[in-house]
Design an enzyme around this catalytic site. Sequence first.
Site, PDB file in Angstrom:
ATOM      1  N   PHE B  11       0.853  -1.196   0.000  1.00  0.00           N
ATOM      2  CA  PHE B  11       0.000   0.000   0.000  1.00  0.00           C
ATOM      3  C   PHE B  11       0.882   1.238   0.000  1.00  0.00           C
ATOM      4  O   PHE B  11       0.778   2.128   0.823  1.00  0.00           O
ATOM      5  CB  PHE B  11      -0.967  -0.035   1.200  1.00  0.00           C
ATOM      6  CG  PHE B  11      -2.165   0.880   1.032  1.00  0.00           C
ATOM      7  CD1 PHE B  11      -3.022   0.724  -0.051  1.00  0.00           C
ATOM      8  CD2 PHE B  11      -2.422   1.895   1.957  1.00  0.00           C
ATOM      9  CE1 PHE B  11      -4.120   1.568  -0.215  1.00  0.00           C
ATOM     10  CE2 PHE B  11      -3.526   2.736   1.807  1.00  0.00           C
ATOM     11  CZ  PHE B  11      -4.376   2.573   0.716  1.00  0.00           C
ATOM     12  N   GLU B 152       1.070  -4.780 -17.712  1.00  0.00           N
ATOM     13  CA  GLU B 152       1.414  -3.652 -18.593  1.00  0.00           C
ATOM     14  C   GLU B 152       2.315  -2.649 -17.881  1.00  0.00           C
ATOM     15  O   GLU B 152       3.244  -2.102 -18.470  1.00  0.00           O
ATOM     16  CB  GLU B 152       0.130  -2.949 -19.066  1.00  0.00           C
ATOM     17  CG  GLU B 152       0.351  -1.752 -19.984  1.00  0.00           C
ATOM     18  CD  GLU B 152       0.958  -2.161 -21.334  1.00  0.00           C
ATOM     19  OE1 GLU B 152       0.251  -2.792 -22.105  1.00  0.00           O
ATOM     20  OE2 GLU B 152       2.131  -1.846 -21.587  1.00  0.00           O
ATOM     21  N   VAL B 155       6.684  -1.897 -17.505  1.00  0.00           N
ATOM     22  CA  VAL B 155       7.683  -1.313 -18.412  1.00  0.00           C
ATOM     23  C   VAL B 155       7.629   0.220 -18.445  1.00  0.00           C
ATOM     24  O   VAL B 155       8.602   0.889 -18.110  1.00  0.00           O
ATOM     25  CB  VAL B 155       7.563  -1.891 -19.836  1.00  0.00           C
ATOM     26  CG1 VAL B 155       8.591  -1.259 -20.765  1.00  0.00           C
ATOM     27  CG2 VAL B 155       7.768  -3.406 -19.811  1.00  0.00           C
ATOM     28  N   GLU B 212      16.240   8.501  -6.857  1.00  0.00           N
ATOM     29  CA  GLU B 212      16.250   8.052  -5.471  1.00  0.00           C
ATOM     30  C   GLU B 212      17.575   8.413  -4.812  1.00  0.00           C
ATOM     31  O   GLU B 212      18.531   8.807  -5.477  1.00  0.00           O
ATOM     32  CB  GLU B 212      16.033   6.542  -5.442  1.00  0.00           C
ATOM     33  CG  GLU B 212      14.671   6.190  -6.032  1.00  0.00           C
ATOM     34  CD  GLU B 212      14.351   4.704  -5.934  1.00  0.00           C
ATOM     35  OE1 GLU B 212      14.517   4.142  -4.835  1.00  0.00           O
ATOM     36  OE2 GLU B 212      13.943   4.138  -6.956  1.00  0.00           O
ATOM     37  N   LYS B 227      13.714  -4.116 -17.932  1.00  0.00           N
ATOM     38  CA  LYS B 227      12.663  -3.816 -18.912  1.00  0.00           C
ATOM     39  C   LYS B 227      13.001  -4.409 -20.287  1.00  0.00           C
ATOM     40  O   LYS B 227      12.110  -4.854 -21.009  1.00  0.00           O
ATOM     41  CB  LYS B 227      12.455  -2.294 -18.991  1.00  0.00           C
ATOM     42  CG  LYS B 227      11.881  -1.741 -17.678  1.00  0.00           C
ATOM     43  CD  LYS B 227      11.910  -0.222 -17.622  1.00  0.00           C
ATOM     44  CE  LYS B 227      11.310   0.273 -16.317  1.00  0.00           C
ATOM     45  NZ  LYS B 227      11.509   1.743 -16.140  1.00  0.00           N
TER      46      LYS B 227
END
Lengths: 353, 353
Positions: B11, B152, B155, B212, B227
């Site tokens: 969450f 979906e 990527v 980050e 990816k």
Amino acid sequence: MTVYNIALIGFGGVNRALAELIATRNTLWERELGFRLNIVAVSDLYLGSVISPNGLDAKTLIDAKFTKGGFGQLSGGNAEADNETIIRTAPADIVVEATFTNPTDGEPAVSHCRWALASGKHVVTTNKGPVALAALELKALAEANGVRFEYEGSVMSGTPVIRMAAKTLAGAEVDGFEGILNGTSNFVLGRMESGLDFDTAVREAQELGYAEADPTADVEGFDVRLKVVILANELLGAQLKPDDVTCKGISQLSPSDIGDAAKTNSRWKLIGSASRGADGRVVGSVMPKQLPLEHPLAAVNGPTNAVSFNTKLLGSVTVTGPGAGRIETAYALLSDIVAIHTQSTSAIAKEAA
Amino acid sequence: MTVYNIALIGFGGVNRALAELIATRNTLWERELGFRLNIVAVSDLYLGSVISPNGLDAKTLIDAKFTKGGFGQLSGGNAEADNETIIRTAPADIVVEATFTNPTDGEPAVSHCRWALASGKHVVTTNKGPVALAALELKALAEANGVRFEYEGSVMSGTPVIRMAAKTLAGAEVDGFEGILNGTSNFVLGRMESGLDFDTAVREAQELGYAEADPTADVEGFDVRLKVVILANELLGAQLKPDDVTCKGISQLSPSDIGDAAKTNSRWKLIGSASRGADGRVVGSVMPKQLPLEHPLAAVNGPTNAVSFNTKLLGSVTVTGPGAGRIETAYALLSDIVAIHTQSTSAIAKEAA
């Protein structure tokens, strides 16, 4: 394995390219897509028409140097293009409509589609006329007859636009789009940026085969206007007619307009767009716009086309690809047939489960 | 009207954004998409877990300022994140996996997906780990249990890539792709073009929330590599693992490399790509490439992502859109649920016919 019997209406560049793909790829399609295509009828204004319930050899059709009325020499052939008989009586599962675009009333292509759908045959088409001018009626007719009316190729040849919105952006809340929807005018603008004036750039486009002898529909925006109508009605649920869309082309742009744009890090593009206003009304337009170089459509050059979908949940999503080409447009027809096949096999698999 | 009961695993930003969409859009979805979503369970490493068979109010879930173990105070709640119990026993139709990406073995997300699929629950996920490292196994498990595994968002967040290839480019003969698949590194390269050095550009990206605290995965290409594995396996039928893909990031690019590119009308981009060679083998790589300015990916700026599909029948088709963002990524989950819904209703409609 599934075989779809198809009837080709019009045997110009696009359907001829589809026949070329059939000649070279049926075995690949059988393996990868789960079906083969079998041409059971062809009709063409110049060549005549032919019905062959067992199928015509695609390679023979392409290679034969038919003259006017030449289909009359074939078994089951007729020197006249008897479209209504072909469409209604040929044992086709799918009618492939690729005759010329009539921007006024869509005929005779609208009738071709009506005859096919009313006879319980799917229709796939690259023809803007029936889609821009009669999509609502033809979709209802397809629904009533348990068949499909598919027309991906009516906007950007095989580059997915309509199916992209329907299959991959559902729920993203598309509230508008803007696009470069005519490769000829985009090529002309690019050449004007290189220093040519409008007339010289058009002449070059004609010499390269990008522009027709009469370039009006391309450079004055009429071709784009039909595509705006198609997309606005399809993506935004509008019911626009061509006259509802304001339309201005690129013929009035001068070398100094082009130069002024360059000085401000921008570039002229012929933009077809539509959006839904706060009142829910959809407004469409075609006009040259000066785009800043960082705009997603500013870098779309030459005969390439692109559409940016404006969505509430994703912001702007753009698809860029070829907007014309024989094989590229024939691929649109194949992609329509894949969509018909996928739906029918997914339903059958579920029934069997 | 259909109600899908969903269990949210994790969450954080993405599933919280999905809850926000549910709180504001269920009525719209009911009208436009034909279903509502009902949250029957939530589990989170920090907050604990909760099962509520009648459904949790999405708005309450978002607005409540839960502290560590806070779900324990709710009826049906537990201060611990008991993921296995939640996934196996909650009365959910769909499990929404949005925990952190583990690039080494994909755990614990792979187990989350396994538990769900083995219990006959659909899985939708934005988590690269299970898709890059266990897609084949998980797809087979889904198939065996008559449910779907959809991803979906693994990527380019909600920008359609996997579904675009599958639903709109079937038969176009995709034999490779190249993409800008990491917004952080693309932003950093753009700032370096404006004159910043690598470290300063990374610091700016961190201040803006694009990078980050540890930017390694983004700037060294490891995120892109996952990816590339996902897309190569999905679009080209490969069975690549991350170690099969050569990987070089952008940290070694110097201001003079950037300047040299500008002098030759080109621009560095971190490109993830794969293609099928003449021998049928698929080779993937991640590396900075100098693209001429007219290349379709050269104009993709800032945090935007893009993939160009190279196809035999259409040439290059490119999709450009957001590659990150809370709502954008939550939309990917919605688009997966739309795909599940569409397949099941199309089958039901056909059965009834």
